[in-house]
Design a protein around this motif. Sequence first.
Motif, PDB file in Angstrom:
ATOM      1  N   MET A 160       0.827  -1.100  -0.132  1.00  0.00           N
ATOM      2  CA  MET A 160       0.173   0.013  -0.025  1.00  0.00           C
ATOM      3  C   MET A 160       0.964   1.008  -0.004  1.00  0.00           C
ATOM      4  O   MET A 160       0.685   2.008  -0.904  1.00  0.00           O
ATOM      5  N   ILE A 161       1.758   1.593   1.049  1.00  0.00           N
ATOM      6  CA  ILE A 161       2.513   2.905   1.135  1.00  0.00           C
ATOM      7  C   ILE A 161       3.544   2.672   0.060  1.00  0.00           C
ATOM      8  O   ILE A 161       4.036   3.813  -0.438  1.00  0.00           O
ATOM      9  N   LYS A 162       4.111   1.545  -0.231  1.00  0.00           N
ATOM     10  CA  LYS A 162       5.168   1.234  -1.301  1.00  0.00           C
ATOM     11  C   LYS A 162       4.677   1.671  -2.332  1.00  0.00           C
ATOM     12  O   LYS A 162       5.674   1.783  -3.358  1.00  0.00           O
ATOM     13  N   ALA A 170      -1.114  -0.895   9.699  1.00  0.00           N
ATOM     14  CA  ALA A 170      -1.251  -1.126   8.064  1.00  0.00           C
ATOM     15  C   ALA A 170      -2.686  -0.718   7.924  1.00  0.00           C
ATOM     16  O   ALA A 170      -2.934  -0.009   7.017  1.00  0.00           O
ATOM     17  N   SER A 171      -3.533  -0.997   8.774  1.00  0.00           N
ATOM     18  CA  SER A 171      -5.130  -0.701   8.591  1.00  0.00           C
ATOM     19  C   SER A 171      -5.265   0.792   8.620  1.00  0.00           C
ATOM     20  O   SER A 171      -6.050   1.414   7.662  1.00  0.00           O
ATOM     21  N   LYS A 172      -4.686   1.431   9.529  1.00  0.00           N
ATOM     22  CA  LYS A 172      -4.733   2.922   9.740  1.00  0.00           C
ATOM     23  C   LYS A 172      -4.078   3.704   8.575  1.00  0.00           C
ATOM     24  O   LYS A 172      -4.671   4.556   8.063  1.00  0.00           O
ATOM     25  N   ILE A 173      -2.997   3.174   7.984  1.00  0.00           N
ATOM     26  CA  ILE A 173      -2.097   3.576   6.952  1.00  0.00           C
ATOM     27  C   ILE A 173      -2.970   3.510   5.704  1.00  0.00           C
ATOM     28  O   ILE A 173      -3.283   4.496   4.837  1.00  0.00           O
ATOM     29  N   GLU A 174      -3.813   2.332   5.447  1.00  0.00           N
ATOM     30  CA  GLU A 174      -4.473   2.242   4.357  1.00  0.00           C
ATOM     31  C   GLU A 174      -5.660   2.977   4.260  1.00  0.00           C
ATOM     32  O   GLU A 174      -6.100   3.819   3.243  1.00  0.00           O
ATOM     33  N   VAL A 231      -8.406   8.105   2.172  1.00  0.00           N
ATOM     34  CA  VAL A 231      -8.797   9.668   2.537  1.00  0.00           C
ATOM     35  C   VAL A 231      -8.066  10.519   1.656  1.00  0.00           C
ATOM     36  O   VAL A 231      -8.584  11.418   1.016  1.00  0.00           O
ATOM     37  N   LEU A 232      -6.712  10.305   1.571  1.00  0.00           N
ATOM     38  CA  LEU A 232      -6.062  11.190   0.611  1.00  0.00           C
ATOM     39  C   LEU A 232      -6.457  11.208  -0.697  1.00  0.00           C
ATOM     40  O   LEU A 232      -6.364  12.009  -1.582  1.00  0.00           O
ATOM     41  N   LYS A 233      -6.581   9.957  -1.166  1.00  0.00           N
ATOM     42  CA  LYS A 233      -7.198   9.674  -2.646  1.00  0.00           C
ATOM     43  C   LYS A 233      -8.514  10.474  -2.977  1.00  0.00           C
ATOM     44  O   LYS A 233      -8.229  10.912  -3.800  1.00  0.00           O
TER      45      LYS A 233
END
Length: 70
Positions: free
Chosen positions: A1-3, A35-39, A44-46
């Motif tokens: 995801m972040i990668k 990982a869930s919070k980052i996703e 939200v950003l998208k």
Amino acid sequence: MIKREPDLVAKITGMLLEMDNSELLLLLESPDTLASKIEEAVQVLKISKTKASGQDSLHPSYLPAEVAVN
């Protein structure tokens, strides 16, 4: 995801740092929760980016001079 979203790293980091310290500590103890919070932050950003780009396309400064209404 972040990668897959390296351009969002700084914004996501900022979002996480705005959280309560006790909640951050819990996230650091649970990789799955982190990982869930980052996703969640990525989504939200998208959504925010999509809304912003949709609004910006209607802004007069983005229209050709002959179309822009001042």
